[in-house]
Design a protein around this motif. Structure first.
Motif, short mmCIF file in Angstrom:
data_model
loop_
_atom_site.label_atom_id
_atom_site.label_comp_id
_atom_site.label_asym_id
_atom_site.label_seq_id
_atom_site.Cartn_x
_atom_site.Cartn_y
_atom_site.Cartn_z
N ARG A 1 -90.21 11.74 59.96
CA ARG A 1 -89.52 12.35 58.81
C ARG A 1 -89.23 13.82 59.06
N ASN A 2 -90.19 14.52 59.63
CA ASN A 2 -89.98 15.94 59.94
C ASN A 2 -88.87 16.10 60.97
N THR A 3 -88.84 15.24 61.98
CA THR A 3 -87.80 15.31 63.01
C THR A 3 -86.44 15.04 62.39
N LEU A 4 -86.33 14.01 61.55
CA LEU A 4 -85.07 13.69 60.90
C LEU A 4 -84.61 14.86 60.02
N ALA A 5 -85.54 15.44 59.29
CA ALA A 5 -85.20 16.59 58.44
C ALA A 5 -84.69 17.75 59.29
N GLN A 6 -85.30 17.98 60.43
CA GLN A 6 -84.86 19.06 61.32
C GLN A 6 -83.46 18.78 61.87
N VAL A 7 -83.20 17.53 62.23
CA VAL A 7 -81.87 17.16 62.74
C VAL A 7 -80.83 17.36 61.65
N LEU A 8 -81.12 16.92 60.44
CA LEU A 8 -80.18 17.10 59.33
C LEU A 8 -79.94 18.57 59.04
N ASP A 9 -81.00 19.36 59.06
CA ASP A 9 -80.84 20.81 58.86
C ASP A 9 -79.92 21.40 59.92
N ARG A 10 -80.09 20.98 61.17
CA ARG A 10 -79.27 21.49 62.26
C ARG A 10 -77.81 21.10 62.06
N VAL A 11 -77.56 19.84 61.72
CA VAL A 11 -76.18 19.37 61.50
C VAL A 11 -75.53 20.14 60.35
N ILE A 12 -76.24 20.28 59.24
CA ILE A 12 -75.68 20.99 58.09
C ILE A 12 -75.43 22.46 58.43
N ASN A 13 -76.34 23.07 59.16
CA ASN A 13 -76.16 24.47 59.57
C ASN A 13 -75.01 24.62 60.55
N GLU A 14 -74.88 23.70 61.49
CA GLU A 14 -73.76 23.76 62.44
C GLU A 14 -72.43 23.59 61.72
N MET A 15 -72.37 22.68 60.77
CA MET A 15 -71.14 22.51 60.00
C MET A 15 -70.83 23.78 59.22
N ALA A 16 -71.84 24.37 58.60
CA ALA A 16 -71.62 25.61 57.86
C ALA A 16 -71.09 26.70 58.79
N GLY A 17 -71.57 26.70 60.01
CA GLY A 17 -71.15 27.70 60.99
C GLY A 17 -69.68 27.60 61.38
N ILE A 18 -69.10 26.42 61.22
CA ILE A 18 -67.68 26.27 61.54
C ILE A 18 -66.81 26.21 60.29
N GLY A 19 -67.45 26.35 59.12
CA GLY A 19 -66.69 26.41 57.88
C GLY A 19 -66.61 25.10 57.12
N VAL A 20 -67.65 24.28 57.22
CA VAL A 20 -67.68 23.03 56.48
C VAL A 20 -68.95 23.01 55.64
N ASP A 21 -68.78 22.95 54.32
CA ASP A 21 -69.93 22.88 53.43
C ASP A 21 -69.79 21.63 52.56
N PHE A 22 -70.37 21.61 51.38
CA PHE A 22 -70.33 20.40 50.57
C PHE A 22 -70.42 20.77 49.10
N SER A 23 -69.90 19.86 48.26
CA SER A 23 -69.89 20.11 46.82
C SER A 23 -70.83 19.18 46.06
N VAL A 24 -71.52 18.34 46.77
CA VAL A 24 -72.46 17.39 46.16
C VAL A 24 -73.88 17.92 46.36
N PRO A 25 -74.86 17.37 45.65
CA PRO A 25 -76.24 17.79 45.91
C PRO A 25 -76.62 17.56 47.37
N ALA A 26 -77.36 18.48 47.92
CA ALA A 26 -77.77 18.39 49.33
C ALA A 26 -78.51 17.09 49.61
N SER A 27 -79.29 16.63 48.66
CA SER A 27 -80.04 15.38 48.88
C SER A 27 -79.09 14.19 49.06
N ASP A 28 -77.98 14.17 48.33
CA ASP A 28 -76.99 13.11 48.50
C ASP A 28 -76.36 13.19 49.88
#
Length: 122
Positions: free
Chosen positions: A11-38
């Motif tokens: 679970r910790n590894t998956l959470a870290q991977v998801l954090d990395r993906v979300i951060n990398e997307m934010a770094g190129i200008g892609v965010d989201f309008s839904v709750p982060a958990s969704d």
């Protein structure tokens, strides 16, 4: 009963991977309008287009001038007539993805950009 250590590590590894993906997307200008958990649930669900489209977006290696919402891009992509919802990154059509990004940007900012290149940072 507490979870076994290997479940906690996974679970910790998956959470870290998801954090990395979300951060990398934010770094190129892609965010989201839904709750982060969704978003996190969708990104790990292979029955949704989110894993494939997120990987394709990151693979484009472009930085946008202003952020676009990933969930809106996915919605735009899936509602493109005659285009199948991708489950593998190889199934993501770059022309459709770019058009979905342009549409998402225009909707978010009330603009009339016509080409993907107009959205890119120099």
């Amino acid at each position: 009963m507490p979870e076994p250590p290997e479940v906690l590590r996974a679970r910790n590894t998956l959470a870290q991977v998801l954090d990395r993906v979300i951060n990398e997307m934010a770094g190129i200008g892609v965010d989201f309008s839904v709750p982060a958990s969704d978003l996190r649930q969708w990104l790990v669900n292979p029955d949704t287009p989110y894993p494939a489209i997120a990987e394709a977006v990151l693979g484009m290696q472009h930085r946008l001038k202003a952020p676009v919402y990933l969930d809106v891009v996915v919605w735009n992509y899936e509602h493109t007539p005659g285009v199948a919802s991708p489950r593998q990154v190889a199934d993501v059509r770059s022309d459709v993805l770019q058009a979905a990004i342009v549409s998402g940007s225009n909707t978010r900012y009330g603009t009339n950009v016509t080409t993907f290149d107009q959205l890119l940072s120099a």
